[in-house]
Design a protein around this motif. Sequence first.
Motif, PDB file in Angstrom:
ATOM      1  N   GLY A  29      31.679  65.994 -34.805  1.00  0.00           N
ATOM      2  CA  GLY A  29      30.568  66.820 -35.284  1.00  0.00           C
ATOM      3  C   GLY A  29      31.163  68.038 -35.989  1.00  0.00           C
ATOM      4  O   GLY A  29      32.379  68.139 -36.155  1.00  0.00           O
ATOM      5  N   ARG A  30      30.300  68.969 -36.367  1.00  0.00           N
ATOM      6  CA  ARG A  30      30.819  70.175 -37.026  1.00  0.00           C
ATOM      7  C   ARG A  30      30.006  71.396 -36.615  1.00  0.00           C
ATOM      8  O   ARG A  30      28.846  71.287 -36.222  1.00  0.00           O
ATOM      9  CB  ARG A  30      30.814  70.033 -38.549  1.00  0.00           C
ATOM     10  N   VAL A  31      30.660  72.549 -36.699  1.00  0.00           N
ATOM     11  CA  VAL A  31      29.898  73.812 -36.705  1.00  0.00           C
ATOM     12  C   VAL A  31      30.182  74.475 -38.050  1.00  0.00           C
ATOM     13  O   VAL A  31      31.277  74.337 -38.588  1.00  0.00           O
ATOM     14  CB  VAL A  31      30.299  74.805 -35.580  1.00  0.00           C
ATOM     15  N   GLY A  35      27.991  80.707 -44.068  1.00  0.00           N
ATOM     16  CA  GLY A  35      27.565  80.082 -45.328  1.00  0.00           C
ATOM     17  C   GLY A  35      26.422  79.129 -45.024  1.00  0.00           C
ATOM     18  O   GLY A  35      26.505  77.948 -45.320  1.00  0.00           O
ATOM     19  N   GLU A  36      25.333  79.695 -44.440  1.00  0.00           N
ATOM     20  CA  GLU A  36      24.272  78.815 -43.930  1.00  0.00           C
ATOM     21  C   GLU A  36      23.135  78.667 -44.912  1.00  0.00           C
ATOM     22  O   GLU A  36      22.624  79.649 -45.458  1.00  0.00           O
ATOM     23  CB  GLU A  36      23.739  79.395 -42.609  1.00  0.00           C
ATOM     24  N   LEU A  37      22.743  77.399 -45.092  1.00  0.00           N
ATOM     25  CA  LEU A  37      21.618  77.036 -45.958  1.00  0.00           C
ATOM     26  C   LEU A  37      21.855  77.457 -47.400  1.00  0.00           C
ATOM     27  O   LEU A  37      20.911  77.797 -48.125  1.00  0.00           O
ATOM     28  CB  LEU A  37      20.304  77.597 -45.381  1.00  0.00           C
ATOM     29  N   ILE A  38      23.110  77.453 -47.792  1.00  0.00           N
ATOM     30  CA  ILE A  38      23.397  77.708 -49.205  1.00  0.00           C
ATOM     31  C   ILE A  38      24.181  76.563 -49.843  1.00  0.00           C
ATOM     32  O   ILE A  38      24.534  76.642 -51.007  1.00  0.00           O
ATOM     33  CB  ILE A  38      24.117  79.067 -49.436  1.00  0.00           C
ATOM     34  N   ASP A  39      24.438  75.486 -49.098  1.00  0.00           N
ATOM     35  CA  ASP A  39      25.152  74.367 -49.742  1.00  0.00           C
ATOM     36  C   ASP A  39      24.320  73.788 -50.884  1.00  0.00           C
ATOM     37  O   ASP A  39      24.853  73.419 -51.918  1.00  0.00           O
ATOM     38  CB  ASP A  39      25.607  73.288 -48.736  1.00  0.00           C
ATOM     39  N   TYR A  40      22.993  73.751 -50.679  1.00  0.00           N
ATOM     40  CA  TYR A  40      22.145  73.206 -51.755  1.00  0.00           C
ATOM     41  C   TYR A  40      21.809  74.262 -52.807  1.00  0.00           C
ATOM     42  O   TYR A  40      21.024  73.996 -53.713  1.00  0.00           O
ATOM     43  CB  TYR A  40      20.868  72.580 -51.176  1.00  0.00           C
ATOM     44  N   ASN A 171      16.500  65.617 -47.044  1.00  0.00           N
ATOM     45  CA  ASN A 171      17.021  66.153 -48.299  1.00  0.00           C
ATOM     46  C   ASN A 171      18.159  67.151 -48.062  1.00  0.00           C
ATOM     47  O   ASN A 171      18.134  68.270 -48.565  1.00  0.00           O
ATOM     48  CB  ASN A 171      15.844  66.836 -49.013  1.00  0.00           C
ATOM     49  N   CYS A 172      19.181  66.749 -47.297  1.00  0.00           N
ATOM     50  CA  CYS A 172      20.254  67.682 -46.931  1.00  0.00           C
ATOM     51  C   CYS A 172      21.210  67.919 -48.097  1.00  0.00           C
ATOM     52  O   CYS A 172      21.219  67.170 -49.067  1.00  0.00           O
ATOM     53  CB  CYS A 172      21.039  67.129 -45.737  1.00  0.00           C
ATOM     54  N   GLY A 173      22.025  68.975 -47.983  1.00  0.00           N
ATOM     55  CA  GLY A 173      23.077  69.240 -48.961  1.00  0.00           C
ATOM     56  C   GLY A 173      24.336  68.444 -48.619  1.00  0.00           C
ATOM     57  O   GLY A 173      24.281  67.486 -47.839  1.00  0.00           O
ATOM     58  N   ILE A 174      25.484  68.896 -49.160  1.00  0.00           N
ATOM     59  CA  ILE A 174      26.702  68.083 -48.987  1.00  0.00           C
ATOM     60  C   ILE A 174      27.600  68.539 -47.834  1.00  0.00           C
ATOM     61  O   ILE A 174      28.598  67.904 -47.535  1.00  0.00           O
ATOM     62  CB  ILE A 174      27.573  68.063 -50.273  1.00  0.00           C
ATOM     63  N   MET A 175      27.243  69.672 -47.204  1.00  0.00           N
ATOM     64  CA  MET A 175      28.192  70.274 -46.270  1.00  0.00           C
ATOM     65  C   MET A 175      28.598  69.359 -45.106  1.00  0.00           C
ATOM     66  O   MET A 175      29.789  69.226 -44.798  1.00  0.00           O
ATOM     67  CB  MET A 175      27.620  71.569 -45.700  1.00  0.00           C
ATOM     68  N   ASP A 176      27.616  68.766 -44.436  1.00  0.00           N
ATOM     69  CA  ASP A 176      27.919  68.091 -43.171  1.00  0.00           C
ATOM     70  C   ASP A 176      28.825  66.882 -43.378  1.00  0.00           C
ATOM     71  O   ASP A 176      29.807  66.685 -42.654  1.00  0.00           O
ATOM     72  CB  ASP A 176      26.625  67.654 -42.479  1.00  0.00           C
ATOM     73  N   GLN A 177      28.498  66.065 -44.367  1.00  0.00           N
ATOM     74  CA  GLN A 177      29.293  64.860 -44.602  1.00  0.00           C
ATOM     75  C   GLN A 177      30.709  65.235 -45.068  1.00  0.00           C
ATOM     76  O   GLN A 177      31.681  64.583 -44.676  1.00  0.00           O
ATOM     77  CB  GLN A 177      28.601  63.964 -45.637  1.00  0.00           C
ATOM     78  N   LYS A 225      11.428  73.232 -41.456  1.00  0.00           N
ATOM     79  CA  LYS A 225      11.026  73.775 -42.747  1.00  0.00           C
ATOM     80  C   LYS A 225      12.153  73.683 -43.766  1.00  0.00           C
ATOM     81  O   LYS A 225      12.176  74.407 -44.750  1.00  0.00           O
ATOM     82  CB  LYS A 225      10.577  75.218 -42.549  1.00  0.00           C
ATOM     83  N   TYR A 226      13.084  72.775 -43.504  1.00  0.00           N
ATOM     84  CA  TYR A 226      14.250  72.640 -44.377  1.00  0.00           C
ATOM     85  C   TYR A 226      13.845  72.391 -45.833  1.00  0.00           C
ATOM     86  O   TYR A 226      14.275  73.091 -46.750  1.00  0.00           O
ATOM     87  CB  TYR A 226      15.114  71.487 -43.864  1.00  0.00           C
ATOM     88  N   ASN A 227      12.992  71.387 -46.038  1.00  0.00           N
ATOM     89  CA  ASN A 227      12.607  71.044 -47.413  1.00  0.00           C
ATOM     90  C   ASN A 227      11.775  72.159 -48.045  1.00  0.00           C
ATOM     91  O   ASN A 227      11.852  72.391 -49.248  1.00  0.00           O
ATOM     92  CB  ASN A 227      11.844  69.717 -47.437  1.00  0.00           C
ATOM     93  N   THR A 336      23.905  78.275 -36.095  1.00  0.00           N
ATOM     94  CA  THR A 336      24.680  77.414 -36.990  1.00  0.00           C
ATOM     95  C   THR A 336      23.864  76.170 -37.288  1.00  0.00           C
ATOM     96  O   THR A 336      23.119  75.691 -36.431  1.00  0.00           O
ATOM     97  CB  THR A 336      26.051  77.061 -36.373  1.00  0.00           C
ATOM     98  N   GLY A 337      23.960  75.669 -38.520  1.00  0.00           N
ATOM     99  CA  GLY A 337      23.203  74.467 -38.887  1.00  0.00           C
ATOM    100  C   GLY A 337      21.901  74.810 -39.580  1.00  0.00           C
ATOM    101  O   GLY A 337      21.772  75.864 -40.207  1.00  0.00           O
ATOM    102  N   ALA A 338      20.935  73.921 -39.456  1.00  0.00           N
ATOM    103  CA  ALA A 338      19.691  74.072 -40.233  1.00  0.00           C
ATOM    104  C   ALA A 338      18.723  75.087 -39.640  1.00  0.00           C
ATOM    105  O   ALA A 338      17.817  75.555 -40.316  1.00  0.00           O
ATOM    106  CB  ALA A 338      19.010  72.726 -40.359  1.00  0.00           C
TER     107      ALA A 338
HETATM  108  C1  GLA Z   1      21.918  70.938 -42.369  1.00  0.00           C
HETATM  109  C2  GLA Z   1      22.133  70.207 -43.682  1.00  0.00           C
HETATM  110  C3  GLA Z   1      23.273  70.825 -44.485  1.00  0.00           C
HETATM  111  C4  GLA Z   1      23.131  72.346 -44.599  1.00  0.00           C
HETATM  112  C5  GLA Z   1      22.861  72.968 -43.232  1.00  0.00           C
HETATM  113  C6  GLA Z   1      22.566  74.430 -43.296  1.00  0.00           C
HETATM  114  O1  GLA Z   1      22.987  70.741 -41.504  1.00  0.00           O
HETATM  115  O2  GLA Z   1      22.417  68.847 -43.451  1.00  0.00           O
HETATM  116  O3  GLA Z   1      23.348  70.220 -45.758  1.00  0.00           O
HETATM  117  O4  GLA Z   1      22.130  72.685 -45.528  1.00  0.00           O
HETATM  118  O5  GLA Z   1      21.751  72.326 -42.595  1.00  0.00           O
HETATM  119  O6  GLA Z   1      23.634  75.170 -43.751  1.00  0.00           O
END
Ligand code: GLA
Length: 390
Positions: A29-31, A35-40, A171-177, A225-227, A336-338
Motif C-alpha cells: 500500500g502507500r501513504v 501533495g494531497e489531491l493535486i495529482d489530477y 476517476n482517480c489520478g496517477i499517484m497511487d498506481q 466527494k472526490y469527483n 493522507t489519501g482522498a
Molecule cells: C486517491 C486517488 C489519488 C489521489 C489521492 C489524493 O488516493 O486515487 O489519485 O488523488 O486520492 O491525493
Amino acid sequence: MTTPTSLVQEFTRLYGPGDNQVRTFFAPGRVNLIGELIDYNGGLVMPAAIALGITAVCRARSDRIVRLCSLDDPVAVEIDLNRPIEPDRARGWGNYPAGVVHELLLRGFDLVGADVLFTTMLPQGAGLSSSAAMEVLTAFSFLALADAPLSDLKGMALLCQKVENQFVGVNCGIMDQFAVALCRQDHALLLNCDSQDFTHIPVALGAYALVIMNTSRQRRLAESKYNERRAECDAVLQLLGTDAPHNGLVHAQWSDVLSHVADPVLQRRARHVITEHKRVKEASQMLATGDLAAFGKLLDESHTSLRDDYEVTGPYLDAIVSAAQQAPGCLGARMTGAGFAGCAIALVKQADMPAFTASVRSAYLTATGLEPSFYETRAVDGVHETTGEA
Ligand code: GLA
C-alpha cells in the motif's frame, strides 16, 4: 499474520497439486507524505510505499482459465481468457484483477491461465491504496507468469490507472498506481504528475518515525466527494480562460484566480491546490536537509488547507489529527489519501511513541467513540516477486 509457507500450503489445499511452479508476488500500500489531491491538477506528490500490502500466490495453468480466491473475502472469481471480460457487480473485489487482465489482453499480451490466492494486510477503505495495490499486483503477476518483460513499471501503473478509471469507474489520478509500482525502500517518490517524471528521495527520519493512524472509519472513494472536487478544479480552469495554465491548476497564479473567480468556494479550492504544490516543493528540500521540524510544520499546514480550503477532512480525520498534534513527541500530522475518513499520518519521536499512541487513542476515543489503530511504518520497495523469500 499468514506466513508465506502457510499461504502456499493453503494455496495447495485450495487448488490441489500441480506441475507448474508456485510463485509469490507482493504489492505494498502507500501513504502520501504530502501533495494531497493535486495529482489530477498536474502537481508534485510525495508518496511512500508501506510494509502493509497484498500478497498473491500464483501458479500458471495449461489452459486459458483464471481462478482467483482471497483469504479475506468469500467471493471467488473465474475468468475465461477466451471470452470477453466485462465489469460485473457480483464479482466484487474481483473486478480489480479482472479489469487488469482485460486490459492486458487488449494490449496484446499473451496471458496464460492461472490459479491465484490473494491475502491482504491492508485495511479496506482506509485510504492506503488497497485497490491500486491489487491492480498493480495483478498486472505484475500475470506478466511474470506469461514470461513478459517486467521492466516497464510506469507503463504498468498507467495501465492500472486506466482500469480504475474505466473498468472500476473511479476517476482517480496517477499517484497511487505509480507509488505501488515504483517506490523504493527508504525513499519517497517525488512524482511530477504532469510530466510523469519522478525521482526517489531519501526519507531519513533519524530518531523519528512515521506513524499511520487509522480512524477506523471507512472511506469509499466512489461515494466520496472526490469527483466533485475534480469538477470544481475544472470549473476554476474554465473561469481562468486564457490565463489558465496548460499544465495544471497547480501552476495558476493566485492573483489570476482572484480576478477571474468570484465564487468563494472555488477560490478556496484553488488556494489549496496552489499552496499544497508549494508545500511539496518545500517539503522535498526539508527532507533533503533533514529539517524534520520544518517538515512537520508543513504536514500541519497541509491538513489545515485540506480542512478549510478543500474541505475533505471531516470530523474523524480532524479529531485524530488534532489529537496527534497535541500528543507528546509529534512534529506534525495530516490526513493522507482522498480524505473524509481512513488514515492520517504523524511524524513522531520514537522514544515518545508509547505516550503518543496512548494520548491520541484516549483523545480520539473520547471525541468519536471509535478505537483507532496505529502502524509504525517505513518506506519499502514497490511491487516485486517474493518467491523463495522466508
Ligand atoms: C486517491 C486517488 C489519488 C489521489 C489521492 C489524493 O488516493 O486515487 O489519485 O488523488 O486520492 O491525493
